[in-house]
Design a protein around this motif. Structure first.
Motif, PDB file in Angstrom:
ATOM      1  N   THR A  86       0.758  -1.318  -0.065  1.00  0.00           N
ATOM      2  CA  THR A  86       0.005  -0.045   0.109  1.00  0.00           C
ATOM      3  C   THR A  86       0.810   1.331   0.004  1.00  0.00           C
ATOM      4  OG1 THR A  86      -0.300  -0.349   2.320  1.00  0.00           O
ATOM      5  CG2 THR A  86      -2.175  -1.075   0.906  1.00  0.00           C
ATOM      6  N   LEU A  87       1.900   1.258   0.786  1.00  0.00           N
ATOM      7  CA  LEU A  87       2.882   2.322   0.666  1.00  0.00           C
ATOM      8  C   LEU A  87       3.609   2.586  -0.613  1.00  0.00           C
ATOM      9  CD1 LEU A  87       3.980   4.661   2.609  1.00  0.00           C
ATOM     10  CD2 LEU A  87       5.762   2.932   3.302  1.00  0.00           C
ATOM     11  N   VAL A  88       4.197   1.668  -1.027  1.00  0.00           N
ATOM     12  CA  VAL A  88       4.697   1.709  -2.316  1.00  0.00           C
ATOM     13  C   VAL A  88       3.532   2.268  -3.401  1.00  0.00           C
ATOM     14  CG1 VAL A  88       5.749   0.316  -4.290  1.00  0.00           C
ATOM     15  CG2 VAL A  88       6.410   0.219  -2.018  1.00  0.00           C
ATOM     16  N   GLY A  89       2.496   1.469  -3.412  1.00  0.00           N
ATOM     17  CA  GLY A  89       1.353   2.139  -4.273  1.00  0.00           C
ATOM     18  C   GLY A  89       1.238   3.420  -4.409  1.00  0.00           C
ATOM     19  N   ALA A  90       0.828   3.924  -3.152  1.00  0.00           N
ATOM     20  CA  ALA A  90       0.700   5.257  -3.001  1.00  0.00           C
ATOM     21  C   ALA A  90       1.673   6.208  -3.295  1.00  0.00           C
ATOM     22  CB  ALA A  90       0.389   5.439  -1.394  1.00  0.00           C
ATOM     23  N   ILE A  91       2.766   5.880  -3.306  1.00  0.00           N
ATOM     24  CA  ILE A  91       3.911   6.787  -3.609  1.00  0.00           C
ATOM     25  C   ILE A  91       4.091   6.638  -5.246  1.00  0.00           C
ATOM     26  CG2 ILE A  91       6.546   6.907  -3.791  1.00  0.00           C
ATOM     27  CD1 ILE A  91       6.441   5.836  -0.790  1.00  0.00           C
ATOM     28  N   GLY A  92       3.897   5.446  -5.914  1.00  0.00           N
ATOM     29  CA  GLY A  92       3.951   5.322  -7.196  1.00  0.00           C
ATOM     30  C   GLY A  92       2.655   6.103  -7.978  1.00  0.00           C
ATOM     31  N   PHE A  93       1.505   6.174  -7.234  1.00  0.00           N
ATOM     32  CA  PHE A  93       0.355   6.808  -8.032  1.00  0.00           C
ATOM     33  C   PHE A  93       0.619   8.225  -7.992  1.00  0.00           C
ATOM     34  CE2 PHE A  93      -1.771   2.561  -8.190  1.00  0.00           C
ATOM     35  CZ  PHE A  93      -2.576   2.690  -9.084  1.00  0.00           C
ATOM     36  N   ALA A  94       1.099   8.650  -6.657  1.00  0.00           N
ATOM     37  CA  ALA A  94       1.125  10.052  -6.421  1.00  0.00           C
ATOM     38  C   ALA A  94       2.294  10.563  -7.596  1.00  0.00           C
ATOM     39  CB  ALA A  94       1.577  10.378  -5.133  1.00  0.00           C
TER      40      ALA A  94
END
Length: 520
Positions: free
Chosen positions: A323-331
């Protein structure tokens, strides 16, 4: 099982690519074509819970085969639709039947995979299952574009050879069928179908009816009230469609909460990224499919890593990291979406896919592992229902944000190029609906000056920024949910047997048929 479920994943995206050809040959309206697309997704959402329960009661192998037959026969009938006034009704009806077949097939197929692998190896097994089947979604636009160049009917007929392979392999694998002589809660099934169907219908039609339409809210609120009634009924039923006490397991509830918010990013990204590639980057449908493959360049390997983390350390670490990696990636993807070049974006797209890949298998597998009495089909039905509902909510909300943001930006662009204010607004609405239209196909508007068109492409890229930031925000909420996971793991000793009655019924059902045991 992969051959079976591949059809359901490909069908989520392949039909939209062929929409213009179908509209042209059959004379459908854009709204009529939207119903053809939505009928499949609506039926899928409505019957997942029933499909999962039937798989447990009648046996996973049997229901998987039945679902495959229903799916492929209705798919072939869709491809044989005659021209004329009844074409739209024909397609809508059999697309709904196709969705029902998928709702039978998918929970049963996943339950088969879960059942034949021991709990300590399920992470790696389901990582392959979700990694390959998820990646096939990106093939929809590519395959759809290639088949449509021959005939749009081939997008339905292509399922026939795939289904034949799936059925033959299933019979060759000699998977045991384990029915459980329990009643089917038809009242609960009816309430689940009505509640899910009505609320998803309201979400699907919000863009057409408008969020200020009483009909939109009548469907959404009415569906939610029916689902609330379902909870009350299930708590009082001896053999419920959904065993509500499973939600008392904190880990199970957290797994589903993570999936709910994560799927707000995962499922809609196919639609938004595909349209973005075609409009902002001026890609063909096939090239748009390749743009989506960047996402799966991160998703595929990360799903394997997530599965191994699950097997060794449990679901919590993988869900938190994912979830952390995904949130950073989408941002980061959102911040660079206005760089109209794949070369400037691909790193962030890969990071986004890696985040989803890390969390999907651990969350899904951990939830299934916590099934009460090995009711794998029932639990799979629950998780898939939540995932589909989440996707419907996200597509409705983010689609509305995209449409309104794009309309405002296009209106400003047209005004700057000398178009009168009133005409600029009506033209902006028409152009925006043309670009983001569901079912009727999407693409750059025709008859627009090249200079204005280039600015509209940038307007669309900018309109996608809040959409991607919204996906990042959903993953931040999923991250906060993941931190609430107790960190406990399910072991082989924790898994309760389905019961002696189920075992005897399974032996009797197998008779002289499937004599082979589970795959080690």
């Amino acid at each position: 099982m992969l051959f079976a479920v591949s059809m359901t994943f490909i069908d989520q995206t392949i039909v939209s690519i062929a929409a213009p050809s179908i509209i042209g040959e059959l004379g459908l309206s854009s709204s009529g074509m939207q119903w053809v697309v939505n009928a499949y997704l609506l039926s899928l959402a409505a019957f997942f819970a029933l499909g999962g329960r039937l798989a447990d009661v009648l046996g996973h192998r049997r229901v998987m085969l039945a679902g495959t037959v229903v799916f492929v026969v209705s798919s072939a009938i869709c491809g044989a639709v005659p021209s004329g006034g009844g074409a739209q009704a024909w397609l809508v009806i059999f697309r709904a039947v196709q969705g029902f077949g998928a709702a039978l097939m998918f929970p049963a197929a996943l339950a088969v995979v879960v059942e034949v692998f021991p709990v300590e190896r399920r992470g790696r097994a389901l990582a392959l299952f979700f990694g390959v089947s998820g990646g096939l979604t990106a093939l929809g636009p590519i395959l759809g574009g290639w088949l449509t160049s021959w005939t749009w009917r081939a997008i339905f007929w292509v399922n026939v050879p795939v289904a034949v392979i799936a059925i033959v392999l299933t019979l060759m694998a000699r998977i045991r069928n384990h029915p459980r002589p329990e009643r089917i809660d038809w009242t609960g099934a009816a309430l689940a179908a009505a509640g899910m169907g009505l609320s998803v219908l309201g979400l699907q039609q919000a863009s057409s009816w408008g969020w200020d339409s009483p009909l939109t809210w009548l469907c959404i609120v009415g569906g939610l009230l029916i689902l609330a009634l379902l909870v009350v009924v299930e708590l009082r039923t001896e053999h419920p469609l959904i065993t509500m006490r499973i939600f008392a397991d904190r880990a199970f509830s957290v797994d589903n909460a993570v999936l709910f918010f994560a799927m707000m990013s995962f499922v809609p990204v196919f639609f938004f990224a595909s349209v973005y590639a075609q409009v902002a980057l001026d890609y063909s449908p096939n090239q748009a499919g390749l743009y989506l493959l960047m996402f799966f360049a991160g998703f595929g390997p990360a799903s394997q890593i997530g599965g191994r983390i699950l097997d060794r350390r449990g679901a919590r670490p993988a869900m938190i990291q994912g979830t952390l990696v995904g949130a950073i990636g989408f941002a980061l993807w959102a911040a660079h979406i206005t760089d109209l070049s794949l070369g400037d974006q691909w790193v962030y797209i890969v990071i986004s896919g890696a985040g989803i890949g890390l969390l999907l298998t651990p969350a899904s597998t951990d939830a299934v592992n916590r099934a009460i009495g090995r009711s794998y089909g029932e639990v799979t039905g629950i998780t898939q229902t939540l995932r589909n509902y989440s996707a419907s909510v996200s597509l409705a909300v983010l689609g509305t944000i995209l449409l309104h943001t794009l309309t405002d930006r296009v209106e400003e662009t047209l005004t700057q190029h000398g178009v009168p204010a009133g005409e600029a607004h009506s033209s902006a609405v028409r152009i925006s609906q043309s670009i983001t239209g569901h079912g009727g196909g999407s693409g750059t508007p025709a008859g627009v000056d090249s200079t204005v068109l280039q600015q509209i492409r940038m307007d669309f890229a900018e309109a996608n920024q809040p959409v991607l930031y919204g996906m990042a925000a959903a993953l931040v909420v999923a991250f906060l949910c993941a931190r609430l996971h107790p960190g406990t793991r399910v072991t082989a000793a924790d898994e309760a047997p389905a019961g002696p009655a189920a075992g005897k019924a399974a032996d009797a059902a197998d008779g002289g048929g499937a004599t082979g045991g589970p795959v080690p």
